[in-house]
Design a protein around this motif. Structure first.
Motif, short mmCIF file in Angstrom:
data_model
loop_
_atom_site.label_atom_id
_atom_site.label_comp_id
_atom_site.label_asym_id
_atom_site.label_seq_id
_atom_site.Cartn_x
_atom_site.Cartn_y
_atom_site.Cartn_z
N ASN A 122 27.05 -33.10 79.46
CA ASN A 122 27.23 -34.40 78.99
C ASN A 122 28.52 -34.91 79.55
OD1 ASN A 122 28.98 -32.43 77.74
ND2 ASN A 122 29.36 -33.76 75.86
N LEU A 123 28.65 -35.11 80.99
CA LEU A 123 29.75 -35.44 81.65
C LEU A 123 30.54 -36.88 81.09
CD1 LEU A 123 31.79 -34.74 83.94
CD2 LEU A 123 30.41 -35.81 85.51
N GLY A 124 29.42 -37.73 80.99
CA GLY A 124 29.96 -39.24 80.35
C GLY A 124 30.83 -39.00 79.11
N GLN A 125 30.60 -38.07 78.43
CA GLN A 125 31.61 -37.70 77.11
C GLN A 125 32.73 -37.09 77.49
OE1 GLN A 125 28.57 -35.73 74.66
NE2 GLN A 125 28.17 -37.68 73.47
N VAL A 126 32.67 -36.47 78.43
CA VAL A 126 33.74 -35.51 78.93
C VAL A 126 34.56 -36.36 79.49
CG1 VAL A 126 34.39 -33.80 80.56
CG2 VAL A 126 32.40 -33.28 79.49
N ILE A 127 34.31 -37.43 80.19
CA ILE A 127 35.20 -38.20 80.92
C ILE A 127 35.99 -39.28 79.88
CG2 ILE A 127 35.27 -40.48 82.15
CD1 ILE A 127 33.08 -39.40 84.04
N LYS A 128 35.65 -39.22 78.46
CA LYS A 128 36.08 -39.85 77.50
C LYS A 128 36.93 -39.01 76.70
CE LYS A 128 32.25 -43.11 77.39
NZ LYS A 128 31.11 -43.79 76.39
N GLY A 129 37.02 -37.74 77.00
CA GLY A 129 37.93 -36.70 76.35
C GLY A 129 37.32 -35.76 75.69
N GLN A 130 35.87 -35.97 75.31
CA GLN A 130 35.12 -34.97 74.69
C GLN A 130 34.71 -33.80 75.17
OE1 GLN A 130 34.17 -36.03 71.51
NE2 GLN A 130 35.78 -37.64 72.09
N PRO A 131 34.54 -32.60 74.39
CA PRO A 131 34.32 -31.15 74.91
C PRO A 131 33.02 -31.29 75.95
CG PRO A 131 34.84 -31.13 72.60
CD PRO A 131 34.77 -32.76 72.99
N LEU A 132 33.09 -30.30 76.86
CA LEU A 132 32.08 -30.43 77.64
C LEU A 132 30.81 -29.34 76.96
CD1 LEU A 132 30.56 -30.41 80.56
CD2 LEU A 132 31.83 -28.23 80.88
N ARG A 133 29.48 -30.06 76.86
CA ARG A 133 28.54 -29.24 76.27
C ARG A 133 27.18 -29.19 77.37
NH1 ARG A 133 25.88 -31.62 73.10
NH2 ARG A 133 26.53 -33.88 73.13
N LEU A 134 26.68 -28.05 77.10
CA LEU A 134 25.38 -27.57 77.84
C LEU A 134 24.37 -28.57 77.17
CD1 LEU A 134 25.31 -24.08 78.83
CD2 LEU A 134 25.79 -26.01 80.24
N LEU A 135 23.56 -29.16 78.19
CA LEU A 135 22.35 -30.12 77.45
C LEU A 135 20.91 -29.36 77.73
CD1 LEU A 135 22.98 -33.47 78.86
CD2 LEU A 135 23.81 -32.68 76.74
N GLU A 136 21.18 -28.42 78.52
CA GLU A 136 19.51 -27.50 78.65
C GLU A 136 20.09 -26.01 79.20
OE1 GLU A 136 17.71 -29.17 81.89
OE2 GLU A 136 17.11 -31.22 80.88
N SER A 137 19.33 -25.13 78.80
CA SER A 137 19.66 -23.67 79.06
C SER A 137 19.56 -23.56 80.75
CB SER A 137 18.63 -22.64 78.46
OG SER A 137 17.35 -23.01 78.85
N PHE A 138 20.06 -22.74 81.30
CA PHE A 138 20.13 -22.63 82.68
C PHE A 138 20.21 -20.85 83.22
CE2 PHE A 138 24.64 -23.24 82.00
CZ PHE A 138 25.16 -22.10 82.83
N PRO A 139 19.66 -20.54 84.23
CA PRO A 139 19.75 -19.25 84.65
C PRO A 139 21.20 -18.80 85.55
CG PRO A 139 18.32 -20.23 86.10
CD PRO A 139 18.75 -21.42 85.04
N VAL A 140 21.82 -17.69 85.27
CA VAL A 140 22.74 -17.23 85.98
C VAL A 140 22.37 -15.81 86.80
CG1 VAL A 140 25.35 -16.37 86.08
CG2 VAL A 140 24.45 -18.32 84.66
N PHE A 141 22.59 -15.83 88.13
CA PHE A 141 22.54 -14.53 88.56
C PHE A 141 23.63 -13.80 89.34
CE2 PHE A 141 18.39 -16.97 88.56
CZ PHE A 141 17.62 -16.15 87.98
N GLY A 142 23.69 -12.63 89.23
CA GLY A 142 25.12 -11.91 90.06
C GLY A 142 25.01 -10.47 90.18
N VAL A 143 26.17 -10.10 90.60
CA VAL A 143 26.28 -8.58 91.01
C VAL A 143 27.54 -8.15 90.42
CG1 VAL A 143 26.50 -7.13 92.91
CG2 VAL A 143 24.99 -8.98 93.42
N LEU A 144 27.48 -6.98 89.56
CA LEU A 144 28.70 -6.46 89.05
C LEU A 144 28.65 -5.07 89.71
CD1 LEU A 144 30.74 -6.22 86.58
CD2 LEU A 144 28.82 -5.31 85.25
N ARG A 145 29.94 -4.92 90.08
CA ARG A 145 30.58 -3.53 90.57
C ARG A 145 31.42 -3.11 89.82
NH1 ARG A 145 34.45 -2.30 94.53
NH2 ARG A 145 34.16 -0.07 95.64
N LEU A 146 31.38 -1.72 89.28
CA LEU A 146 32.25 -1.10 88.49
C LEU A 146 32.70 0.40 89.12
CD1 LEU A 146 33.32 -1.66 85.47
CD2 LEU A 146 31.43 -0.25 84.58
#
Length: 277
Positions: A122-146
């Protein structure tokens, strides 16, 4: 045996309503600063100039927010890709995050690289100082090394310690199952190709100590489940080795593990998770 362990989900799931940006002067940092020498006009820059919003506002703000979520981090880089037109509409085509030496809820992560795509906010609201919120789910992919030293440093983390306790209690000698485990002392884990070896001392409330050694394989059972395979435990008061049932760890349906590699001294995991609004 089967247990649900929200380690990956906890690490990847965040309070998205807490994201707030300072829309005043526009933070700048070592990563993602605006290009030097570009015109400072008030209009939207051309596509060839890239996104001034992403470089001057979003990337540094997200980097600061991520630093606030971890206990420490040695290196952190955030890159947000997309044109100003896309970002003004609330669509972020791609976000890349890399980190080294991060500590999250007591878990020491040697290195992690994540990439998210198709993010709508919701970037339009963020520009007005509101908290950032996700509007839809999305996938995250990655690599973790331990690496082994970081895994040992993580053994006292509540998420990992609770999982170990849930595994150990059913296989303790019968007289010791009646009292809860207080903690594990002198814990050390060794990583070999396809094998984990944990040596530790169980401390009971009355102060009695039970040293033990646990050896187990670790493999993928499904895209969201890992298995401790053919675990074998030996208690100091008995030279007998106890073969126990394989132990399933369920990370939940949002997690998708693609590859798990146990090399000597390190664990590498590739996969993804769906981030929910």
């Amino acid at each position: 045996m089967n247990i649900k362990v929200p380690i990956l989900k906890s690490f990847m799931t965040v309070d998205r309503n807490s994201w707030e940006f300072d829309n005043g002067s526009g933070p700048s940092g070592e990563l993602g600063g605006a290009n030097v020498g570009q015109p400072q006009g008030s209009g939207i820059p051309s596509r060839s100039q890239g996104s001034r919003i992403a470089s001057a506002v979003l990337s540094p703000a997200v980097q600061l927010w991520l630093r606030s979520q971890v206990q420490q981090v040695s290196e952190l880089s955030v890159k947000i890709e997309g044109s100003d037109r896309q970002i003004f509409s609330g669509a972020i085509p791609k976000v890349t995050v890399t980190a080294r030496g991060a500590v999250y809820q007591g878990l020491h992560l040697t290195s992690i690289a994540l990439e998210g795509a198709g993010i709508r906010v919701n970037l339009g609201q963020v520009i007005k100082g509101q908290p950032l919120r996700l509007l839809e789910s999305f996938p995250v992919f990655g690599v973790l090394r331990l690496i082994q030293s970081d895994l040992n440093a993580s053994l006292k983390a509540p998420l990992l310690a609770n999982a170990l306790s849930d595994f150990l209690i059913p296989i303790l000698p019968l007289g010791d199952r009646e009292q809860p485990l207080t903690l594990l002392q002198n814990s050390q884990i060794a990583i070999d190709a396809g094998l984990l070896t944990l040596s530790a001392v169980i401390l009971h409330p009355e102060g009695r100590q039970i040293p033990f050694v646990l050896r187990t394989g670790l493999r993928m059972l499904s895209s969201h489940e890992l298995m401790l395979e053919n675990p074998e435990i030996e208690f100091s008061q008995s030279s007998t080795k106890h073969i126990v049932d394989s132990f399933k760890i369920d990370f939940g349906p949002e997690v998708e593990i693609e590859e798990l590699i146990l090399n000597t001294g390190e664990i590498v995991c590739r996969g993804g998770i769906r981030v929910l609004p």
